[in-house]
Write a protein that holds these residues in place. Structure first.
Motif, short mmCIF file in Angstrom:
data_model
loop_
_atom_site.label_atom_id
_atom_site.label_comp_id
_atom_site.label_asym_id
_atom_site.label_seq_id
_atom_site.Cartn_x
_atom_site.Cartn_y
_atom_site.Cartn_z
N LEU A 316 0.81 -1.19 0.08
CA LEU A 316 -0.03 0.13 0.07
C LEU A 316 0.98 1.29 0.13
O LEU A 316 1.76 1.31 0.89
N ARG A 317 0.45 2.31 -0.85
CA ARG A 317 1.35 3.32 -0.67
C ARG A 317 0.22 4.58 -0.99
O ARG A 317 -0.67 4.34 -1.60
N GLN A 318 0.78 5.73 -0.26
CA GLN A 318 -0.25 7.07 -0.62
C GLN A 318 0.77 8.00 -0.31
O GLN A 318 1.44 8.25 0.44
N ASN A 319 0.46 9.11 -1.42
CA ASN A 319 1.20 10.51 -1.41
C ASN A 319 0.37 11.55 -1.34
O ASN A 319 -0.95 11.30 -1.75
N ALA A 320 0.44 12.40 -0.36
CA ALA A 320 -0.50 13.74 -0.35
C ALA A 320 0.23 14.89 -0.04
O ALA A 320 1.31 14.85 0.18
N ARG A 321 -0.37 15.76 -0.57
CA ARG A 321 0.20 17.35 -0.41
C ARG A 321 -1.03 18.25 -0.33
O ARG A 321 -1.77 18.32 -1.24
N TYR A 322 -0.88 19.11 0.32
CA TYR A 322 -1.56 20.53 0.52
C TYR A 322 -0.67 21.76 -0.03
O TYR A 322 0.33 21.88 0.76
N THR A 323 -1.14 22.42 -0.94
CA THR A 323 -0.42 23.63 -1.36
C THR A 323 -1.15 25.01 -1.29
O THR A 323 -2.00 25.15 -1.50
N LYS A 324 -0.73 25.92 -0.76
CA LYS A 324 -0.98 27.43 -0.54
C LYS A 324 -0.09 28.39 -1.31
O LYS A 324 1.19 28.45 -0.99
#
Length: 698
Positions: A316-324
């Motif tokens: 299982l892999r998960q990449n996440a990112r929040y950008t402002k």
């Protein structure tokens, strides 16, 4: 003695008129003729595991990639054209922008607007990839309108370039391809560096260090930082930066890891200006307003990379990112030969937010002679931009003797006030079947559902776009070092500027060869392709676009990277683009070449290291050449832009243990050249830039 090895009946049958595709196949057999028999007679070697990040820092030749299939895959096995620029190559060439990172990559053109450094402009296989083609750690980095950020190369471990249509894996994109930057991450060992760079109107300092935090190695960290106070070579230009990127990894076992990534990226820059066609001015001449001349962004990112191995082939892999991102943009442009003619003024105040998360489940299994790798994923993305643009005029100026009038001569009024918001979900499935470690069949499909809302003061427009895109690839490994492949793939690209228009759709057919000589750190690739995209937009005026129909690009790409004996590094790349407007129901330009698409691109780079002896440290000398062929500034093909050739250089010297002094020069001979033309305006490229860097490693 000449070889008496007989040619295959297939290759003999090509005479007297072989096709390009067939020549690729026969050339592959010729450079490595042993085929299956050689493989059977070869001595069996035990596999060696190499840390990929160490690979990137120590060699210009990459062995593996993630962009081609969203899995860690050998480049030889990937049924697509993929180029990788490692940290070693980025450092050796002193690349300070993403465009410079890509400037020696086959099938990629950069700097089409010359010294205009607002954005990371680049094309892949002739198609503009600014809006949708930039990725970071496998996640899209997007914007809308004028609100886009720029990548910081010092924060990159490597840059992967996937060429061709790829929506079956990544969703919305143009058919040319994408650029995936891999962020520097914590390592299992302690390391560090600090450096300082100086040049004409350029001061810079940075550091990159990290390692384990505990004896067991469960926790590790990394901190990358850069400060820069510089200009872009012209009057009243600016290129100031502050980049800080902490990272923390928790690895409780060999089966699980979680990496937290954050960064702060502030850029204070300015704009380059076009000059009237037919006027010969010094390219450094400034015709805007010094007090109304900046393009400043502040970008903040936070995200994670999670991996867990359940055992039994399931991961299982998960990449996440929040950008402002915040943008403050002011400019005056459009000076003419008439001092009384008003110039144009433009300003944008905006902010954007985006969130992306990609969750993948991978299952590897064996069925006798067949190896299976199944990838299923759910990709979610959200982007919202709040953008207000103002347009107006400023007093005219004498281009031969500029006298500036300040902010008081600028009059602005409303132009665009909108809030585009895009919410997308993509479900994808990919199956890779390997037969006898020789045949690799890749099948993939993805369904995308995209909801778009465009908010304006007078109301909100809404639209929904859906599409199912496919991909099929077949790789045949003549032996472990040589493969041939073919693929078919599709792309899908809605137009947020006008959501009433149909989405653009692209298709690609490609065939290629990849060769990695045994015992040599090298990779040679060749590919031919045929790309088409329908529902394409084109500018019918400097501010108005309309869909023109269909554009096609057919071409050839050749690329080689060689690292020999830790002394000699060679990079060679060639791309030929046969681009054509196939259908045009608006301007009557069918049969013409699309604007700003050069006919060919050539690049060569070589550096050689003289080993130290006695008190003398290692000395490395490098030289590069970049050639961009002819192009047109408009779809009507009335504004021809001549080809140009530039030379770059580099040198470094080990002045003490772990201390190096490096010199990097771009456009060594300070050549004046026009990068592009656009509706009666020409844009010059960057002049010579030289910097010296002192670096200490521990």
């Amino acid at each position: 003695m000449a070889s008496t090895r007989p040619r295959s009946p297939f290759c003999q049958s090509l005479r007297p008129r072989p096709t390009l595709v067939a020549l690729l196949l026969c050339s592959a057999a010729a450079v490595h003729p042993g085929g299956a028999a050689a493989q059977e007679d070869a001595l069996a070697l035990q596999p060696i595991t190499v840390d990929g990040s160490d690979d990137d820092r120590n060699s210009i030749v990459a062995a593996r990639n993630t962009a081609g299939s969203k899995t860690d895959t050998d480049l030889i096995d990937t049924p697509a054209s993929v180029s990788v620029v490692t940290a070693k190559e980025i450092e050796t060439r002193g690349a300070g922008t993403l465009q410079q990172v890509l400037s020696y990559t086959a099938g990629v053109s950069v700097d089409e607007f010359g010294s205009d450094d607002r954005y990371d402009y680049y094309r892949i296989r002739g198609f503009d990839e600014l809006a949708l083609g930039t990725y970071r750690d496998g996640l899209a980095v997007r914007g809308e309108g004028w609100t886009f950020g720029r990548r910081e190369p010092y924060g990159m471990e490597r840059v992967e370039v996937l060429k061709g249509a790829n929506s079956a894996l990544f969703g919305l994109n143009a058919p040319g391809g994408l650029v995936n930057a891999i962020t520097k991450q914590p390592t299992s060992y302690a390391f560090g560096e600090v450096y300082s760079t100086v040049g004409e109107d350029h001061a810079e300092a940075g550091t990159d260090f990290g390692g384990p935090l505990d004896e067991a190695g469960a926790w590790s960290y990394r901190l990358t930082a850069k400060w820069q106070d510089a200009d872009n070579g012209g009057e009243y230009s600016n290129d100031d930066r502050l980049y800080v990127a902490p990272a923390l990894t928790w690895r409780p076992s060999d089966m699980t890891s979680l990496t937290l990534l954050a960064d702060y990226n502030r850029r204070e820059s300015s704009l380059a200006y076009g000059f009237p066609v037919g006027v010969d001015l010094d390219p450094e001449t400034f015709l805007g307003e010094p007090d109304f001349n900046h393009f400043d962004t502040v970008e903040k990112n936070i995200g994670w990379i999670f991996e867990h191995d359940f055992g039994g082939g399931l991961k299982l892999r998960q990449n996440a990112r929040y950008t402002k991102l915040d943008l403050d943009y002011e400019t005056v442009y459009g000076a003419s030969t008439d001092p009384a003619a008003p110039r144009s003024a433009f300003a944008v105040m905006s902010e954007s937010e985006q969130f992306a998360v990609d969750t993948q489940l991978q299952y590897d299994a064996s069925f006798g002679r067949i190896e299976s790798r199944t990838l299923a994923g759910l990709d979610l993305g959200w982007l919202k931009v709040d953008e207000e643009a103002l347009a107006g005029t400023a007093d005219g100026i004498d281009i031969w003797n500029p006298v500036f009038c300040g902010r008081g001569c600028i009059a602005l009024g409303p132009y665009i006030d909108w809030e585009p918001e895009q919410t997308g979900q993509g479900i994808y499935l990919q199956e890779e079947l390997t037969l006898d470690d020789r045949w690799i069949l890749t099948l993939g499909g993805r369904y995308d559902h995209v909801d778009v809302e465009i908010g304006r003061p007078d109301g909100t427009d809404e639209a929904t776009f859906t599409d199912f895109t496919r991909r099929i690839g077949l790789t045949y490994k003549i032996d472990p070092d040589l493969s041939v492949y073919a693929n078919y793939s599709e792309s899908f690209q809605p137009n947020l500027w006008n959501i009433e228009e149909d989405a653009k759709e692209g298709t690609q057919y490609e065939i290629g060869v990849k060769y990695r000589p045994e015992g040599l750190d090298a990779l040679f690739t060749a590919a031919v392709f045929d790309l088409t995209q329908t529902n394409v937009q084109s500018y019918v005026s400097p501010t108005e676009q309309s869909q023109i129909g269909e554009v096609g690009v057919r071409g050839l790409e050749l690329e080689g990277k060689l690292a020999m004996n830790e002394r000699l590094n060679l990079t060679a790349a060639y791309a030929y683009w046969d681009a054509e407007i196939l259908e045009d129901g608006i301007g009557g330009n069918a049969g013409n070449r699309p604007s700003r698409v050069p006919d060919q691109i050539i690049s060569l780079w070589a550096d050689y290291t003289l080993p130290g002896a006695g008190r003398r440290g290692d000395m490395t000398l490098g030289l590069g050449l970049r050639h961009v062929g002819d192009s047109f500034g408009d779809d009507a093909n009335t504004a021809e832009v001549d080809a140009h050739t530039l030379v770059d250089a580099a040198a470094s010297y080990g002045i003490a243990p772990n201390v190096d002094l490096a010199l990097n020069v771009t456009n060594l001979f300070d050549k004046d050249y026009v990068a592009s033309e656009y509706y009666g305006t020409k844009y010059y490229g960057d002049g010579r830039k030289a910097t010296a860097t002192l670096k200490y490693r521990w």
